[in-house]
Structure formats: C-alpha cells, structure tokens
Scaffold this active site. Sequence first.
Site, PDB file in Angstrom:
ATOM      1  N   SER A  77     -22.981  18.372 -34.096  1.00 46.24           N
ATOM      2  CA  SER A  77     -21.872  18.216 -33.153  1.00 46.24           C
ATOM      3  C   SER A  77     -20.540  18.178 -33.902  1.00 46.24           C
ATOM      4  O   SER A  77     -19.487  18.064 -33.289  1.00 46.24           O
ATOM      5  CB  SER A  77     -22.046  16.953 -32.298  1.00 46.24           C
ATOM      6  N   ASN A 119     -25.018   5.061 -31.846  1.00 44.60           N
ATOM      7  CA  ASN A 119     -25.000   5.020 -30.381  1.00 44.60           C
ATOM      8  C   ASN A 119     -23.822   4.199 -29.845  1.00 44.60           C
ATOM      9  O   ASN A 119     -23.127   4.619 -28.918  1.00 44.60           O
ATOM     10  CB  ASN A 119     -26.319   4.463 -29.848  1.00 44.60           C
ATOM     11  N   HIS A 147      -3.716  27.099   8.975  1.00 43.59           N
ATOM     12  CA  HIS A 147      -4.571  28.303   9.068  1.00 43.59           C
ATOM     13  C   HIS A 147      -3.855  29.543   8.554  1.00 43.59           C
ATOM     14  O   HIS A 147      -4.142  30.651   8.976  1.00 43.59           O
ATOM     15  CB  HIS A 147      -5.046  28.545  10.511  1.00 43.59           C
ATOM     16  N   SER A 176       1.439  45.221 -15.301  1.00 46.48           N
ATOM     17  CA  SER A 176       0.198  45.978 -15.239  1.00 46.48           C
ATOM     18  C   SER A 176       0.234  47.039 -16.324  1.00 46.48           C
ATOM     19  O   SER A 176       1.293  47.599 -16.617  1.00 46.48           O
ATOM     20  CB  SER A 176       0.076  46.635 -13.867  1.00 46.48           C
ATOM     21  N   LYS A 236       4.618  46.549 -11.285  1.00 50.74           N
ATOM     22  CA  LYS A 236       3.957  45.272 -11.043  1.00 50.74           C
ATOM     23  C   LYS A 236       4.524  44.115 -11.856  1.00 50.74           C
ATOM     24  O   LYS A 236       4.874  44.260 -13.012  1.00 50.74           O
ATOM     25  CB  LYS A 236       2.453  45.374 -11.347  1.00 50.74           C
ATOM     26  N   ASN A 284       2.941  40.307 -11.987  1.00 51.84           N
ATOM     27  CA  ASN A 284       1.840  39.530 -11.415  1.00 51.84           C
ATOM     28  C   ASN A 284       1.921  38.045 -11.774  1.00 51.84           C
ATOM     29  O   ASN A 284       2.251  37.701 -12.900  1.00 51.84           O
ATOM     30  CB  ASN A 284       0.500  40.081 -11.916  1.00 51.84           C
ATOM     31  N   GLU A 322      -2.946  32.525 -11.013  1.00 55.13           N
ATOM     32  CA  GLU A 322      -4.324  32.983 -10.795  1.00 55.13           C
ATOM     33  C   GLU A 322      -5.259  32.339 -11.816  1.00 55.13           C
ATOM     34  O   GLU A 322      -6.371  31.913 -11.492  1.00 55.13           O
ATOM     35  CB  GLU A 322      -4.391  34.506 -10.906  1.00 55.13           C
ATOM     36  N   LYS A 342     -19.427  15.622 -24.916  1.00 52.86           N
ATOM     37  CA  LYS A 342     -18.102  15.897 -25.496  1.00 52.86           C
ATOM     38  C   LYS A 342     -17.641  17.329 -25.236  1.00 52.86           C
ATOM     39  O   LYS A 342     -16.450  17.578 -25.080  1.00 52.86           O
ATOM     40  CB  LYS A 342     -18.133  15.583 -27.005  1.00 52.86           C
TER      41      LYS A 342
HETATM   42  N1  ARG Z   1     -23.740  13.037 -32.428  1.00 50.09           N
HETATM   43  C1  ARG Z   1     -24.260  12.032 -31.543  1.00 50.09           C
HETATM   44  C2  ARG Z   1     -23.558  12.124 -30.186  1.00 50.09           C
HETATM   45  O1  ARG Z   1     -22.544  12.700 -30.119  1.00 50.09           O
HETATM   46  C3  ARG Z   1     -24.004  10.670 -32.110  1.00 50.09           C
HETATM   47  C4  ARG Z   1     -25.045   9.672 -31.749  1.00 50.09           C
HETATM   48  C5  ARG Z   1     -26.346  10.068 -32.308  1.00 50.09           C
HETATM   49  N2  ARG Z   1     -27.292   9.046 -32.158  1.00 50.09           N
HETATM   50  C6  ARG Z   1     -28.580   9.267 -32.401  1.00 50.09           C
HETATM   51  N3  ARG Z   1     -29.356   8.302 -32.258  1.00 50.09           N
HETATM   52  N4  ARG Z   1     -29.024  10.432 -32.780  1.00 50.09           N
HETATM   53  O2  ARG Z   1     -24.059  11.631 -29.194  1.00 50.09           O
END
Ligand code: ARG
Length: 456
Positions: free
Chosen positions: A22, A109, A155, A276, A282, A284, A289, A324
């Site tokens: 991540s 966590n 309407h 365009s 044009k 736009n 949009e 995220k």
């Molecule tokens: N990269 C994880 C997330 O964004 C962080 C927490 C990961 N925890 C775990 N027990 N693998 O949620």
Amino acid sequence: MALWGGRFSSATRDEVALYSESISFDKRLYRHDIEGSKAHVKMLAARGIIPQATCDAIRAELDNIRRRIEAGDFTYDIALEDIHMHIESALIEALGSEGARVHSARSRNDQVALDIRLYLREEIDFLIGEIRHFQRALVGQAAANPEVILPGFTHLQHAQVVCFAHHMLAYVEMLDRDAERLADCRRRVNVMPLGSGALAGSTLPIDREMVCRELGFDRVTRNSMDAVADRDFAIELVNALAIFAMHTSRLSEDLILWCSQEFGFVELDDAFCTGSSLMPQKKNPDVCELTRGKTARVYGDLTALLTMCKGLPLTYNRDLQEDKVAIFDALDTVKMILKVYPPMIETMRIRPEAMRAAASDPALMATDLAEKLVELKVPFRTAHHRVGSFVKYCRERGKRLDEVTLEEMRETIPEATPEFLTLFDPVKSVAKRDVTGGTGYHQVAQQIEYWKNLLA
Ligand code: ARG
C-alpha cells in the site's frame, strides 16, 4: 525481508508483494505517521516503558526521516508494504535496537486508524475553508447583480420569475450544509484510537490520555475492537463529499444549460472552456461536464467503502487497506472541484438582457393572477381553475397572456379588475414575493448581507 521475519522461512513472492503493498498510495500519510510515533514514544518514555534517551533519539530520527522524505531522499520498497513499516525500518536502520522499541504497545491496526484520523482531520479543516471560498464567489455574483431577473424552472419548464441572486444563494445554502456536515463528521474523526493495539489493548502500562492530549484529539476511543475495525468516520466523510459533489454537479448542469445557445444566460471565461478539434465555432463547458462525471466517481468511492465494510467480521481485516484508495480519490476529486469552481464563478459573465427577455414571458406571472383572485376572496382552487382556463383561452387564440383586453380576460376570469392587466410585469412580480425565504428584492438583499457578514 519484512519486519516480521521470525515466523517466516521464505520471503513474500514478488507478485504477492506487488499485490499487497500500500506504500504506493499510503505514503501520503508520512507526516501523520511520524506525528503519531513521536507522541507514542513520548508517552512510552513517560511511563518508563522505554528509556528517555531512546525516546529522544527516536523523535530526532523521526524528524530526520521526515526531512529526508520531503527532500526526496528516501527510498521506497514494496517489500516493506506500507508507510508504517517504511518509517519503522528506517528508524531501526538508523538507531539499531533502540529504534526497534518504537512499536512497543502498538499494532499497525491502531497505527493506521490513528494516521487516517489525523489525516482526515487536517483535510476536513482545509475543505471547510475552501467551501467558504466557493460560497464567497457565489455571493459575489449575487451581490454584483442584485436587480437581474430570470425565469425560475420546475421540470425545466418556465415556472415563476426569480432573482439571479436568489438562484446563486440557493447554492450558497447547499454548500453551507456541506460545510456543516464536514464539521459534524470531524467530531467523530477527532477521537484517538492508539493503544487499541491489534484489537484488544495492551498489557503494557500505557497512558492513552497523554497521547490524546499530545495529538489534540477530543477523547480516546472506548472500545479497542471498534477502534481497529471500523471506518464509519471515513465513510461519513466520503458521504459528505459525495453530497457536496452532487450539489456542484447540479450547479454545473444549470451552467451547461445557461451557456447553451438556447439559453445564452451566461458565458464562462475561455480559461474554463475548451474548443472542438473539428468544429471551429465551438466553446464547450467541459469543466462543468467533467464535474458531473467526477461526481459519479465520488459516488463510486462511497459505494466501494460501504461495500468493503459490510461483510467484515470483527476486527481488522486486510480488506480495509483498500479504504485509502477510495478515501484519497474522493478527497482529491473534491479538492480539484474546489480549486476550479471559485475562479470559474468569479469570472463568469452574465447576460442580464437574455435573462430578462426570457423572464418577460407573461405566463410566468400566471400564479400572480391566481393569488390576486385569492386576495379578492376567491378560493384558491377556483382561482387556479379560472387562470388555467385563461391560459388555455389565450393559447387557443395564439395570444400572449398580456395581449388580451379586460373584456376578453373576464370571459374566463369574471372577477378580473383593471389591475389584473398590470400583473404581467416581471420586476413587480419578483418584488411582491417579499416573504422570508422568497425571491423578493428586499429579501434577497437581506440574504446577501447575511452571507457577506457570515463569510467575511
Ligand atoms: N497497510 C495496512 C492498511 O493500510 C496497515 C495495517 C496492516 N495490518 C495488518 N495486520 N496487516 O490497512
């Protein structure tokens, strides 16, 4: 190998590292992760869990890591998965076993829950400021054109005449509720989850209240399982963003109509339009949009978050890492909208003559006739019927409502007086709607003052 090497005898496969990383998107949490770790080690030292010297060294090195990240002098490696492990392993690299004390009484966590909350708190404050700016642009257009009138629609049919300023201020009201929703959501974001550990708290004698104070949270979370498992505060935020985007999308739709050749009520500055590649004439309203399109994306983000959470058993599950992606996308999209709209509204040129010409359709004043009959004590439903018959009478004769004589009018409206023939003036029609919340000039002027003061 990753920081949890002990239990494992082989490294993660490359494809799996790529699948599960991540860092590519959570690296934007680096400041919040560092801020959280600094408060955490300060508390660990205060409680005698780590030596003060270790705390000082870790805090100094965290500042150093922050400087390196900001200078582009920090290497990311997907094998280290996320921002939390990157920063922890950089600490260990710099400080050896002293750096390895930072994660005492902490799990990723509760750490990621903390980081998101710190990040969202900052974003919410920024967004509210930007929404105020957007409101000021709309109020500016309203204040610059207090006399301008145009047809109001229901309407998408001509309904009644309204002030252009009233139309602008309708969006100011919507944006105000959007800002309120964000502020309300902030109360639930601003709760401190650290100390929840992986899910059950910690056996170490930590001081959660101290971390809470250090980081400026209102209070600590009450239940460690809830704290690591739930993301409702983020869903709420994206919901508020989705509603904001929806409001902006409706404004965009109004502007798209108003820019069309059929309406010709406004012209957007060239800087907010494109041409365009084929048709030379044009111009736009692409920004508008795109906002309709981007609003759909924000809805997608909201749907992703709701769906992601609905089937998760307590507590943390890795699915939550994907939160995220949706949260950042919704935030980035809305922040772009907020950058583009205030200047687009400020530079928008309005065409009062075109609006006024459209507002001169006497049919827009049909309700005024019915209400005049009510003043003469005719029951409203009867009045409505009489004026409806009058409209039909005119249509059948190919006449505008203001092209008939009093005698002709009396064929369908027997109670009509000479005054009835004067009711087709759109300016007077607007002026008479002098009721709180109505489009009367006097009311609208008061509203403009109200918003100017509030947004000053
Ligand atoms: N990269 C994880 C997330 O964004 C962080 C927490 C990961 N925890 C775990 N027990 N693998 O949620």
